[in-house]
Design a protein around this motif. Sequence first.
Motif, short mmCIF file in Angstrom:
data_model
loop_
_atom_site.label_atom_id
_atom_site.label_comp_id
_atom_site.label_asym_id
_atom_site.label_seq_id
_atom_site.Cartn_x
_atom_site.Cartn_y
_atom_site.Cartn_z
N GLU A 180 41.55 -9.63 6.75
CA GLU A 180 41.42 -8.40 5.99
C GLU A 180 41.67 -8.67 4.51
OE1 GLU A 180 44.25 -5.74 7.63
OE2 GLU A 180 43.16 -5.43 9.51
N LEU A 181 41.37 -7.66 3.67
CA LEU A 181 41.56 -7.74 2.24
C LEU A 181 43.05 -7.82 1.92
CD1 LEU A 181 40.18 -7.54 -0.60
CD2 LEU A 181 40.63 -5.10 -0.49
N VAL A 182 43.42 -8.71 0.98
CA VAL A 182 44.82 -8.90 0.58
C VAL A 182 44.89 -8.80 -0.93
CG1 VAL A 182 46.72 -10.54 0.45
CG2 VAL A 182 45.43 -10.32 2.56
N GLU A 183 45.91 -8.07 -1.43
CA GLU A 183 46.15 -7.98 -2.87
C GLU A 183 47.55 -8.47 -3.17
OE1 GLU A 183 45.46 -4.11 -4.35
OE2 GLU A 183 43.33 -4.08 -3.85
N LEU A 184 47.70 -9.13 -4.37
CA LEU A 184 49.00 -9.63 -4.77
C LEU A 184 49.84 -8.50 -5.37
CD1 LEU A 184 48.08 -13.03 -6.46
CD2 LEU A 184 48.93 -12.65 -4.18
N ALA A 185 51.15 -8.73 -5.38
CA ALA A 185 52.05 -7.77 -6.02
C ALA A 185 51.82 -7.75 -7.52
CB ALA A 185 53.51 -8.13 -5.70
N ALA A 186 52.24 -6.65 -8.16
CA ALA A 186 51.96 -6.46 -9.59
C ALA A 186 52.73 -7.44 -10.46
CB ALA A 186 52.29 -5.02 -10.00
N ASP A 187 53.80 -8.04 -9.98
CA ASP A 187 54.63 -8.93 -10.79
C ASP A 187 54.43 -10.39 -10.40
OD1 ASP A 187 55.70 -8.68 -8.30
OD2 ASP A 187 57.73 -8.21 -8.94
N THR A 188 53.21 -10.76 -10.05
CA THR A 188 52.90 -12.14 -9.66
C THR A 188 52.45 -12.93 -10.87
OG1 THR A 188 52.23 -11.42 -7.46
CG2 THR A 188 51.49 -13.60 -8.17
N ALA A 189 53.01 -14.15 -11.02
CA ALA A 189 52.66 -15.02 -12.14
C ALA A 189 52.01 -16.29 -11.62
CB ALA A 189 53.90 -15.37 -12.97
N LEU A 190 50.96 -16.73 -12.29
CA LEU A 190 50.26 -17.98 -11.95
C LEU A 190 50.76 -19.09 -12.84
CD1 LEU A 190 47.97 -19.61 -10.57
CD2 LEU A 190 46.43 -18.76 -12.35
N ILE A 191 51.23 -20.18 -12.23
CA ILE A 191 51.68 -21.35 -12.98
C ILE A 191 50.51 -22.32 -13.09
CG2 ILE A 191 53.38 -23.18 -13.16
CD1 ILE A 191 54.54 -20.38 -13.29
N ARG A 222 50.96 -17.25 -16.51
CA ARG A 222 50.17 -16.05 -16.82
C ARG A 222 50.40 -15.03 -15.72
NH1 ARG A 222 46.58 -20.35 -17.86
NH2 ARG A 222 45.71 -20.44 -19.97
N LEU A 223 50.50 -13.78 -16.13
CA LEU A 223 50.54 -12.69 -15.14
C LEU A 223 49.12 -12.43 -14.66
CD1 LEU A 223 53.03 -10.26 -16.89
CD2 LEU A 223 53.50 -11.84 -15.02
N ILE A 224 48.94 -12.24 -13.36
CA ILE A 224 47.60 -12.08 -12.82
C ILE A 224 47.55 -10.90 -11.86
CG2 ILE A 224 47.02 -14.53 -13.02
CD1 ILE A 224 47.50 -14.71 -9.96
N ALA A 225 46.34 -10.37 -11.73
CA ALA A 225 46.02 -9.42 -10.67
C ALA A 225 45.00 -10.10 -9.76
CB ALA A 225 45.45 -8.14 -11.27
N ASP A 226 45.20 -9.99 -8.45
CA ASP A 226 44.42 -10.82 -7.53
C ASP A 226 44.05 -10.00 -6.30
OD1 ASP A 226 43.41 -12.64 -5.72
OD2 ASP A 226 44.87 -14.17 -6.17
N THR A 254 48.11 -10.72 -18.64
CA THR A 254 49.28 -10.90 -19.49
C THR A 254 49.25 -9.95 -20.68
OG1 THR A 254 49.31 -13.23 -18.84
CG2 THR A 254 50.62 -12.61 -20.75
N GLU A 255 48.08 -9.86 -21.33
CA GLU A 255 47.98 -8.99 -22.50
C GLU A 255 48.15 -7.52 -22.10
OE1 GLU A 255 47.90 -9.93 -25.57
OE2 GLU A 255 47.98 -12.02 -24.93
N GLU A 256 47.68 -7.15 -20.92
CA GLU A 256 47.87 -5.77 -20.47
C GLU A 256 49.36 -5.47 -20.31
OE1 GLU A 256 45.64 -4.93 -17.02
OE2 GLU A 256 43.77 -5.78 -17.79
N LYS A 257 50.12 -6.43 -19.76
CA LYS A 257 51.55 -6.24 -19.61
C LYS A 257 52.23 -6.09 -20.97
CE LYS A 257 51.57 -6.61 -15.12
NZ LYS A 257 51.90 -5.48 -14.25
N LYS A 258 51.79 -6.91 -21.94
CA LYS A 258 52.36 -6.79 -23.27
C LYS A 258 52.05 -5.42 -23.87
CE LYS A 258 52.23 -11.72 -24.38
NZ LYS A 258 51.66 -12.75 -25.29
N MET A 259 50.85 -4.92 -23.61
CA MET A 259 50.48 -3.60 -24.11
C MET A 259 51.37 -2.53 -23.50
SD MET A 259 48.65 -1.70 -26.03
CE MET A 259 47.28 -2.75 -26.52
N GLU A 260 51.68 -2.67 -22.20
CA GLU A 260 52.56 -1.70 -21.57
C GLU A 260 53.95 -1.72 -22.21
OE1 GLU A 260 52.67 -2.47 -17.44
OE2 GLU A 260 50.60 -1.84 -17.06
N GLU A 261 54.44 -2.93 -22.54
CA GLU A 261 55.73 -3.02 -23.20
C GLU A 261 55.69 -2.33 -24.56
OE1 GLU A 261 56.71 -7.10 -23.34
OE2 GLU A 261 56.91 -7.32 -21.16
N GLU A 262 54.58 -2.51 -25.27
CA GLU A 262 54.44 -1.83 -26.56
C GLU A 262 54.40 -0.31 -26.36
OE1 GLU A 262 54.66 -3.14 -29.52
OE2 GLU A 262 55.00 -5.09 -28.58
#
Length: 919
Positions: free
Chosen positions: A492-503, A510-514, A537-545
């Motif tokens: 089935e379709l699987v999505e990662l959690a919102a706080d997942t980082a790719l090394i 980098r923060l990723i959506a998957d 990553t940039e979207e997360k920075k925008m949210e912080e702003e």
Amino acid sequence: MSSNESLPAGDLPPPYSRLWSVRTLFLLILAGVNLFLALILLWTGTNIINSLIQQYSTELMTEKLHALLHPVNLRYATLQRIGLDDSQPHLEEIKTAALQEFGSFRYKESGSIFVIGKDQKIILSQDFLTRADNGYPAFFKDLAEEQGTLNYAADGRDRFAVYQYYAPWDSYVGLAVDRSELFALKNLFVNIALMLLVAVLLSTILFSGLIQRLIISPLIRLTTYANQISKGSFDCELEGKYPLELGDLKIDIQQMVANLRQKMEQATSQLQIIREREAWLDEAMSALRESEKKYRTIYNAPSDAILIYDPEHRRIVDTNKAMLLMFGYQHDAIRDLGFADLAAGDFPFTSEEAEKKIGAAMDQGPQLFEWLARKSDGELFWAEISLQAAFLEGKQRIIAVLRNIHARKMAEQELASEKERLAVTLRSIGDGVITTDVRGRVVLMNRVAETLTGWRQAEAAGRLFSSVFHIVHQQTGDPCVDPVDKVLQSGELVELAADTALISRDGSQRLIADSGAPIRDPQSRVIGAVFVFRDVTEEKKMEEELFKAQKLESVGVLAGGIAHDFNNILGAILGNVSLARQRLDNPEQAGKLLQNTEKAALRAKDLTAQLLTFSRGGEPIITTASISETIRESAEFVLRGSNVKAHFDIPPDLWLVKVDPGQISQVIQNIVLNARQAIPNQGEVRISCSNCAGCDTGPDSLQERCVRLVIKDNGPGIPAEILPKIFDPYFSTKSDGSGLGLAICHSIVKKHGGHISVESVPGTGTTFTIQLPVSPEQKIDRTATLPLHQPLSHSARVLVMDDDGMILELSQQMLEFLGHKVVTCENGDQALELYQDALTEGNPFDLVIMDLTIPGGMGGERAIKELLRIDPKARAIVASGYSNDRVMAEHREHGFKAMVMKPYQLEDLDQVIRKTLRS
């Protein structure tokens, strides 16, 4: 030997006694001159390109540097606009945030930001870590102007940089990049130009070879043939192809030789012998014909084409019927043809390459290869050819078997084209794409995936997905479960959690959506998985702003209420202190007044803590907590001094949740603040909580239980046409609003794995419903406190570092009252010096208490690192009034044993010291 004597056939001179001519040498010289002129043009063009790249790179990098500094200047301008331009903590916060952004910024592949103080201090640099690094003195010496460019060497790389003097930091800020990366296109141009020159040179050589083969060599063969005939060697043959007029000359010479041969045969004495043997030859020929008939029947039976080739004379001796049908020739027409007549003619399907294959069959053994052939009508088709050398009738021959594979070849090419179209499609997708087989091994990656993971397609192919796609939890750093296993097991379709980082392979994060999905065959069986992911990553920075911008908007609304509360608190403190001074002769009354003063001070401490909580933003720091008090304090804090009342319905057995209390407080404050601003006169906000066994916490959550929070006001409500837009960033119905408050609420709740919704009917009010997932642990660990004045095994030597003289004096008195020996200092440099001297004298400090922030000096974050280098066993406590600082939240990760919040009471300080000394 006389000129009339004939040479035996085996003693004939070689047909190619001369290989070159003056014409051929002239063409080669002309090619050399052209090559020399082309190299001069290439050298000139390279210099021009170097100049252009230098100019345009300077302009682009300068613009990029200005763009990076622009948001920082705007933040300084905002401080100045609200009157906080002399606030050192705010200035330091802006500088720290900017340096963090600069540290993570990358320009192209190798570009990075450096910040160098005018006092040669290295604030931020990817190239130099200390002033003692090779090349740093020369690098700093070149930073002489207010702005400019410079070239320097660092760590074996040549670097190019643009810089400018940045007055707010009294530093030079620059953008540096590898010169090899800047000039990569120039190098590519030079390589392409050199390849073109080589192609032109090879074409010239090939043209000279064609002239040699088509004109000069035939003339040499005709001359050699004529010489042999003149010497009486009538048995020699005139071989090879002769184009145009040379062909007519060949025919005339052959006709002349044929006439001479005819006259010689009439005069020979062998005629009688031939007639006497005719009868014997007839009998032999009859047997031979019968044998040949059998041979022909077998020879023509296969559907594959068969031909017999004479490698010495380079001509086809015989073929079967399948050969004639395959190429469209008559039997007589195909005889005496060579492989050049059957080949496509374009490289590599030429007669020269065919002769190489024949030579390999004779020298190395049977050969099997694919070949592009030409029929008699010019049609091209693919054939599979098998060559084998054999002796037939005492002569060396090549037997060739040809099979028409054109249909199969076209199918293979169509498959290759389809694969190429798929590759082009994947390369064009803006997200990263990785496919795996059923074992979880990488099959295909597009360019975006290569960039984000740091792995090339060729390197990653066949590796396990988890070894290429390394993901961790952003906050904890713990490895995440391999999503390919989930897809292959569940189908089935699987999505990662919102706080997942790719090394990445180079260590960058980098923060990723998957999302991952199974790949199925026509029978719906899972044969692999495909993953699509993108850099957020940039979207997360925008949210912080967004968090920061919304807080600035809210501060003005809350300022009146805060000032009102602080005035009340200060009035209570000053009044009680004044009365206590007048009641010193009555210790009992003075003690009660001091207790009231302490209560008022604790109220001020709580209000300060709420203000610091209100300023928090970014990723949540999740803990198991009860949100009851958070809800009450946040709502009452916002409604202080307003005409709106809060009513609470919170059960005492409310389940514990996994939240960041500070950020959940931000959500409550934003929603209640909107209600306060929407209600024109007197009104009320009703807040209720409940435990729910089954909740819809959104598509990203799998929670079955949750805590439901309902916030309802009796304001004017929200019109139906704008209700779907209220969570959109920058959407606002207020003329002076930024439209960030509810967008931040939505982001915070989503990060917690929860769900937020809204209902509103104009004229009856608005209701917000928030659902938060329940914590698996329904118990909060509360460490028992130690009784004050419990005796220690010995009096501790304590070093206290703080820039505030009043705090130093108060801390010293409190510690001495607790029985400790105290030494004080004002900054990190003094603390390190005192600690080193104490170690040298053999009387070390048992404990160090460090202030986190020292304006203009070394604070606790830097000092603890140096302290642990001096003494890895050192025990230190960090003290600060900034509860939202990451060092306070993660003090153990930074080397501290404990933390204490300012302002602290005697009991708080005693408990922390006792725990630290006993750890």
